[in-house]
Motif scaffolding. Sequence first.
Motif, PDB file in Angstrom:
ATOM      1  N   SER A   1       0.833  -1.204   0.000  1.00  0.00           N
ATOM      2  CA  SER A   1       0.000   0.000   0.000  1.00  0.00           C
ATOM      3  C   SER A   1       0.861   1.245   0.000  1.00  0.00           C
ATOM      4  N   VAL A   2       0.247   2.341  -0.436  1.00  0.00           N
ATOM      5  CA  VAL A   2       0.888   3.658  -0.438  1.00  0.00           C
ATOM      6  C   VAL A   2      -0.143   4.662   0.062  1.00  0.00           C
ATOM      7  N   ILE A   3       0.277   5.528   0.962  1.00  0.00           N
ATOM      8  CA  ILE A   3      -0.553   6.662   1.391  1.00  0.00           C
ATOM      9  C   ILE A   3       0.251   7.914   1.097  1.00  0.00           C
ATOM     10  N   ALA A   4      -0.339   8.801   0.294  1.00  0.00           N
ATOM     11  CA  ALA A   4       0.391   9.979  -0.178  1.00  0.00           C
ATOM     12  C   ALA A   4      -0.363  11.261   0.147  1.00  0.00           C
ATOM     13  N   PRO A   5       0.397  12.358   0.344  1.00  0.00           N
ATOM     14  CA  PRO A   5      -0.239  13.655   0.584  1.00  0.00           C
ATOM     15  C   PRO A   5      -0.602  14.317  -0.744  1.00  0.00           C
ATOM     16  N   ALA A   6      -1.851  14.228  -1.132  1.00  0.00           N
ATOM     17  CA  ALA A   6      -2.306  14.923  -2.336  1.00  0.00           C
ATOM     18  C   ALA A   6      -2.504  16.403  -2.002  1.00  0.00           C
ATOM     19  N   HIS A   7      -2.702  17.218  -3.001  1.00  0.00           N
ATOM     20  CA  HIS A   7      -2.852  18.659  -2.763  1.00  0.00           C
ATOM     21  C   HIS A   7      -4.107  18.981  -1.951  1.00  0.00           C
TER      22      HIS A   7
ATOM     23  N   LEU B   1       4.775  10.679   2.941  1.00  0.00           N
ATOM     24  CA  LEU B   1       4.480   9.596   2.012  1.00  0.00           C
ATOM     25  C   LEU B   1       4.794   8.302   2.744  1.00  0.00           C
ATOM     26  N   ARG B   2       3.811   7.403   2.865  1.00  0.00           N
ATOM     27  CA  ARG B   2       3.988   6.154   3.600  1.00  0.00           C
ATOM     28  C   ARG B   2       3.851   4.977   2.638  1.00  0.00           C
ATOM     29  N   ILE B   3       4.846   4.126   2.629  1.00  0.00           N
ATOM     30  CA  ILE B   3       4.871   2.958   1.757  1.00  0.00           C
ATOM     31  C   ILE B   3       4.989   1.725   2.639  1.00  0.00           C
TER      32      ILE B   3
ATOM     33  N   ARG C   1       9.039   5.642   4.984  1.00  0.00           N
ATOM     34  CA  ARG C   1       8.407   6.966   5.077  1.00  0.00           C
ATOM     35  C   ARG C   1       9.323   8.025   4.495  1.00  0.00           C
ATOM     36  N   PHE C   2       8.700   8.970   3.813  1.00  0.00           N
ATOM     37  CA  PHE C   2       9.438  10.062   3.189  1.00  0.00           C
ATOM     38  C   PHE C   2       8.640  11.349   3.350  1.00  0.00           C
TER      39      PHE C   2
ATOM     40  N   GLU D   1      12.688  13.413   1.251  1.00  0.00           N
ATOM     41  CA  GLU D   1      13.616  13.199   2.363  1.00  0.00           C
ATOM     42  C   GLU D   1      13.152  12.004   3.187  1.00  0.00           C
ATOM     43  N   PRO D   2      13.974  10.957   3.324  1.00  0.00           N
ATOM     44  CA  PRO D   2      13.597   9.816   4.175  1.00  0.00           C
ATOM     45  C   PRO D   2      13.413  10.284   5.612  1.00  0.00           C
TER      46      PRO D   2
END
Length: 95
Positions: A29-35, A57-59, A67-68, A90-91
């Motif tokens: 899974s991926v959780i990302a910060p969209a706009h 960003l969580r993978i 996490r980045f 950035e990690p």
Amino acid sequence: MTATPSADRRLRVTVISPSAAAFSGAATSVIAPAHDGELGILYGHAPMVVLLGEGLLRIRTDDGPRRFRVARGFLQVLDNTVAVLAEEVEPTAEG
């Protein structure tokens, strides 16, 4: 005991910035910060392109979470491949 998804039910994820490739590998899974809020992506997600915001960003991988901190850029989902192209990556160990 929790069942582990088979390798063919994994996302292929790449995270890159103008200066480096930060991550490339399989994920569940991926959780990302969209706009405009967070976006969750699982296997079988519909194709899309999203404008990234700033945030975490969580993978989720078999080896544990990655996490980045990312800022500005785009995220594309196509055929169970997630490409994150961010101006800043950035990690972080932050949970």
